[in-house]
Structures are given as structure tokens and as C-alpha cells.
Design an enzyme around this catalytic site. Structure first.
Site, PDB file in Angstrom:
ATOM      1  N   GLU A  35      -5.409  -8.402  -1.285  1.00  0.00           N
ATOM      2  CA  GLU A  35      -6.087  -8.265   0.005  1.00  0.00           C
ATOM      3  C   GLU A  35      -7.541  -7.941  -0.255  1.00  0.00           C
ATOM      4  O   GLU A  35      -7.845  -7.083  -1.084  1.00  0.00           O
ATOM      5  CB  GLU A  35      -5.508  -7.113   0.842  1.00  0.00           C
ATOM      6  CG  GLU A  35      -4.167  -7.368   1.445  1.00  0.00           C
ATOM      7  CD  GLU A  35      -3.738  -6.255   2.399  1.00  0.00           C
ATOM      8  OE1 GLU A  35      -4.615  -5.615   3.010  1.00  0.00           O
ATOM      9  OE2 GLU A  35      -2.520  -6.043   2.527  1.00  0.00           O
TER      10      GLU A  35
ATOM     11  N   GLU B 242       0.832  -1.211   0.000  1.00  0.00           N
ATOM     12  CA  GLU B 242       0.000   0.000   0.000  1.00  0.00           C
ATOM     13  C   GLU B 242       0.863   1.255   0.000  1.00  0.00           C
ATOM     14  O   GLU B 242       0.794   2.087   0.914  1.00  0.00           O
ATOM     15  CB  GLU B 242      -0.964  -0.009   1.182  1.00  0.00           C
ATOM     16  CG  GLU B 242      -2.000  -1.121   1.076  1.00  0.00           C
ATOM     17  CD  GLU B 242      -3.118  -1.055   2.097  1.00  0.00           C
ATOM     18  OE1 GLU B 242      -2.943  -0.401   3.128  1.00  0.00           O
ATOM     19  OE2 GLU B 242      -4.173  -1.664   1.851  1.00  0.00           O
TER      20      GLU B 242
HETATM   21  C1  BGP Z   1      -4.364  -3.083   4.757  1.00  0.00           C
HETATM   22  C2  BGP Z   1      -3.043  -3.601   5.192  1.00  0.00           C
HETATM   23  C3  BGP Z   1      -3.070  -4.841   5.973  1.00  0.00           C
HETATM   24  C4  BGP Z   1      -4.341  -5.110   6.729  1.00  0.00           C
HETATM   25  C5  BGP Z   1      -5.601  -4.601   6.115  1.00  0.00           C
HETATM   26  C6  BGP Z   1      -6.814  -4.574   6.982  1.00  0.00           C
HETATM   27  O1  BGP Z   1      -4.345  -1.705   4.782  1.00  0.00           O
HETATM   28  O2  BGP Z   1      -2.161  -3.806   4.105  1.00  0.00           O
HETATM   29  O3  BGP Z   1      -1.883  -4.935   6.680  1.00  0.00           O
HETATM   30  O4  BGP Z   1      -4.242  -5.168   8.056  1.00  0.00           O
HETATM   31  O5  BGP Z   1      -5.450  -3.348   5.556  1.00  0.00           O
HETATM   32  O6  BGP Z   1      -6.762  -3.479   7.845  1.00  0.00           O
HETATM   33  P1  BGP Z   1      -7.027  -3.651   9.395  1.00  0.00           P
HETATM   34  O7  BGP Z   1      -6.061  -4.675   9.846  1.00  0.00           O
HETATM   35  O8  BGP Z   1      -6.766  -2.342  10.006  1.00  0.00           O
HETATM   36  O9  BGP Z   1      -8.430  -4.075   9.522  1.00  0.00           O
END
Ligand code: BGP
Length: 465
Positions: free
Chosen positions: A361, A172
Site C-alpha cells: 500500500e 496492518e
Molecule cells: C491503510 C489500510 C487501508 C487504507 C489505507 C488508507 O491503513 O490498510 O485499508 O484504506 O490505509 O487509509 P484511508 O483509507 O483512511 O485514507
């Protein structure tokens, strides 16, 4: 089309700092994540003897990865996205020689994946960098960090050249605009010029890693990784449409540089209009002239943009300051759920770059409660993933080339934004709570069997509408 292509990769995605724990084991150094126990937007906290962060143990993947990989294989995974903790390899960041114990850990991990016929996809830097590079050098604000990163990238490309053929540079990469410490090792107080200069250094480092990967592992593919936050105009008012175009460009700019090898004109105007003067050398320009092999991105939600400043002000404090979409429902964490947006985004990125895409993701963070038999009946997660995968299939039918799909957090892990274990994404439940209590035992949720079925049938069991 009812099934996904044979070559489509199916699996899940995790990140070192959110699963491994063992935060000082075998010579590992402190990372930015280790000094941010409250998550990627949280403050930096000085670590002192006897203190504690939920990430110090996380879900203990460092020791339990064989069991976890066996469960992933049972679901039929053909791909697992992981990240290497830079601090296991170069604990302070500026060492001349790598830490052998750290390298050996990832050898064991990749061997275990190979034994289960699971293709690893490896992110070089997922929301962390050596804390030593921040303290001593000022993070990515300092161009010397480019060289340290390149050394790290070359080290792992060389070491794992026969084991890893799919790579990503920075997780990201556009997130630095919202979380500068996590993204580029700069404090919240950094000026826009400082943040964009650090981003520039990181884009140069990303391009150098792409070139190094192509030179060292000719049969590998290396991609970028974007936070895919598609923005809609709140209305069809032309000013709203223009505002949405500009807001989307704020993140697409990273992809434009990484795919086309140069800064787009709209960004140069943005810099001029905002008094941002960057130092960009000729050798930076030459370095940037590299092209990734594929575009990867995360997808959780969409938001709206308006030219109406009063409405924007109301939205401040929402995730990424987005104006809510009145047509969409939200998760328990306020993330707006928009499966159709994923089809749109896939088409937008395909039209823009004409490069294969990888959804690395996607998933639903929710509070899961095991029932009387100890099983999490997560029908809400099944629905979320089903609806998104149906849209991926539609996009493929539209002609978009999609390499694969790795859902976020196939096993419960520590969330990034607030470092919570209460926000669960997994098909596999982990017995641990935010106070650190729990046996760390793993168990299968209802969605485990559902995903297994989806993979086994290449999506034929997905339900439309
Ligand atoms: C993205 C990241 C991840 C992940 C995901 C979900 O931004 O790359 O590392 O964690 O989001 O976010 P969160 O864990 O805050 O729910």
C-alpha cells in the site's frame, strides 16, 4: 539502475469492505466493518432495517469486478492485492461448514484475474472479522477465535490452492494498538492487558495460518502485513533518539514475532514495566515458531517522536499521535509526505529481517475534481507516486530485495479511517459521492496513463528529483 527487475510485480491493492458492497448478498454475515459505518476509528452502530452505510454498496466491485479488472489489465497490472471477506465464507464465524456462494464469488474473481494474467495477492483479514465472533465470543480476546480463524484460513487455502500463490495474514496487524475494535474486536475501553492478550491470540493465529499455508500449498508464499510508520527522533537529543527507537519497536514487535517466531526481550520488559501479564501457553510458543516468507507493509507517511511530554500532548489527536516533522509537507488529510522515508524504511526492514519485502500500500488520498471534459488531471498524485517509486528503485539499488509494489486504491474506494468517498486514491475515477449519489461509472484519470507508462517501461519514465 534505471529500470526495475523483470520479476518485479506491479499493481494495486484493494480491500473487500472498501470496494465490494453487496454487504448481505449471497449469505454474507455482518462484519465489524459493517457495524462501523464511520470507519475504523468510529463507533459500533447497531444495524437496523432501512439504515444505510456508504460501505453497503461501496463501489459495487462485487458486481462490477470484470470491468474493473479489465481496466487494471489495461494499465498493465501484473498483481492485484485483494482481501477475502471472512463473513462471505463463514457468516457468523463459528460455522462448521463454509458458505458455498461466498467461496464461488472468489473463484469467479480469481478466474477473471487469471484470464488477464494478473497474479492475485490475498489478505485473509483486512480490517474486518465476523461481528458474530465479537458479540458471542468477545473477539480476539477469546482464544477460541484462533480455531475459527484457522478453519477459515484452511478452507480458503484448500479451495484456492491452484489459483492463489501469494497470501497475507492480517492487514496492518499493529493497528490494533490504535483501533482495537477494527484490529481485534475489542472496545476502545479495553485495557492494555486485554489488547495485548488479543494481539497475542492473533499472532498465534497468524503463525498457524503460515504453517497451514506451507502444508497445503507448498509452492505458495505467505507474508505478514505491517503499518509501516517509520518514526524519526524530533532532535538528536539522546532521549529523543531512545524514544524513537521505542516507538518504532511498538510496531516492529509484530514483525519480530512473525519473522523470528518468539517475543523479543524488549517487549517482555515493556510488559513487565507496564504490569501486563499475558497468558502464553507452551502450545502457543510452539505455534508462534513459524516464519513468514516475506514482509509486506503499507507506507503513507512518517512522523516524529520526542521525549518532551508537553510536545507529545500537543500532538494527541493527530493521526497516530505523531509529532509533525517541520521539514515535510502534508496531504489534504494531514498525512506528511516523505518519499525518502520509504527508502529508509525498506533498508531498515531489510537489515532487520533479511526477507524479501513487498510494498502493498502506498498512495495519495486527495479530493479529485473532473475538469470540463470529465477528466481528473491528478498531477499531484503522479508526483507523489513518482517520487515514492524513485525511492523504491534507490532501495533496490542499495541491495534491498523488493518483490513488488501495489499502490493503494487503484480505483477510488471508501476510505478506511473515516469511510469517505471524497478521499480518492485511484487511477480510475468512480462516480459516487458521500451522500451515495452517482452512477458508479468508471473513468480514467490522467494518472491512469502515467502508471500504464511506468509499468510498460519498468520504471524507466520515472523522473528523479
Ligand atoms: C491503510 C489500510 C487501508 C487504507 C489505507 C488508507 O491503513 O490498510 O485499508 O484504506 O490505509 O487509509 P484511508 O483509507 O483512511 O485514507
Amino acid at each position: 539502475m534505471k529500470t526495475f527487475p523483470d520479476t518485479f510485480l506491479w499493481g494495486g491493492a484493494i480491500a473487500a469492505n472498501q470496494v465490494e458492497g453487496a454487504y448481505l448478498a449471497d449469505g454474507k454475515g455482518l462484519s465489524t466493518s459493517d457495524v462501523m459505518p464511520q470507519g475504523v476509528f468510529g463507533p459500533v452502530v447497531e444495524r437496523v432495517a432501512g439504515d444505510h452505510s456508504i460501505k453497503d454498496v461501496a463501489i459495487d466491485f462485487y458486481h462490477r469486478y470484470p470491468e474493473d479488472i479489465t481496466l487494471f489489465a489495461e494499465m498493465g497490472f501484473t498483481c492485484l492485492r485483494v482481501s477475502i471477506a471472512w463473513t462471505r465464507i463463514f457468516p457468523h464465524g463459528d460455522e462448521q461448514t463454509p458458505n458455498e456462494a461466498g467461496l464461488a464469488f472468489y473463484d469467479r474473481l480469481f478466474d477473471e484475474l487469471a484470464a488477464h494474467h494478473i497474479t492475485p495477492m490475498v489478505t485473509l483479514s483486512h480490517y474486518e472479522m465476523p461481528w458474530g465472533l465479537v458479540q458471542q465470543y468477545g473477539g480476539w480476546g477469546n482464544r477460541e477465535v484462533i480455531g475459527f480463524f484457522e478453519r477459515y484460513a484452511r478452507t480458503v487455502f484448500t479451495r484456492y490452492q491452484h489459483k492463489v500463490k501469494l497470501w497475507l495474514t492480517f492487514n496492518e496487524i499493529n493497528m490494533s494498538l490504535h483501533a482495537p475494535m477494527t484490529g481485534v474486536g475489542l472496545p476502545e475501553t479495553a485495557s492494555p492487558t486485554e489488547v495485548y492478550q488479543a494481539i497475542h491470540h492473533q499472532l498465534v493465529a497468524s503463525a498457524l495460518a503460515v504453517k497451514a499455508c506451507h502444508a497445503l500449498i507448498p509452492d505458495a508464499k505467505i507474508g505478514n502485513m505491517l503499518l509501516g510508520g517509520l518514526m524519526y527522533p524530533l532532535s538528536c537529543k539522546p532521549e529523543d533518539v531512545l524514544a524513537a527507537l521505542q516507538e518504532n519497536r511498538a510496531w516492529q514487535f509484530f514483525g519480530d514475532v512473525q519473522c523470528r517466531g518468539a517475543y523479543p526481550g524488549y517487549m517482555l520488559r515493556f510488559f513487565r514495566d507496564n504490569g501486563i501479564e499475558l497468558t502464553i501457553t507452551d502450545s502457543d510458543r510452539e505455534a508462534l515458531n513459524a516464519s513468514i516468507d516475506f514482509v509486506s507493509f503499507s507506507y503513507y507517511m512518517t512522523g516524529c517522536v520526542t521525549a518532551d511530554e508537553a510536545l507529545n500532548q500537543q500532538a494527541r489527536g493527530n493521526i497516530l499521535n505523531m509529532v509533525p516533522n517541520p521539514h515535510l509537507a502534508s496531504s489534504e488529510w494531514g498525512w506528511q509526505i516523505d518519499p525518502v522515508g520509504l527508502r529508509t524504511l525498506l533498508n531498515v526492514l531489510w537489515d532487520r529481517y533479511q526477507k524479501p519485502l513487498f510494498i502493498v500500500e502506498n498512495g495519495l488520498g486527495a479530493k479529485d475534481e473532473p475538469d470540463a471534459d470529465g477528466v481528473v488531471q491528478d498531477d499531484y498524485r503522479i508526483r507523489y507516486l513518482n517520487d515514492h517509486l524513485v525511492q523504491v528503485r534507490e532501495a533496490i539499488d542499495d541491495g534491498v530485495e523488493v518483490m513488488g509494489y501495489t499502490s493503494w486504491g487503484p480505483i477510488d474506494l471508501v476510505s478506511a479511517s473515516k469511510a469517505e468517498l471524497a478521499k480518492r486514491y485511484g487511477f480510475i475515477y468512480v462516480d459516487r459521492d458521500d451522500s451515495g449519489k452517482g452512477s458508479l461509472a468508471r473513468s480514467r484519470k490522467k494518472s491512469f496513463y502515467w502508471y500504464q507508462d511506468v509499468i510498460a517501461t519498468r520504471g524507466a519514465v520515472l523522473k528523479d528529483g
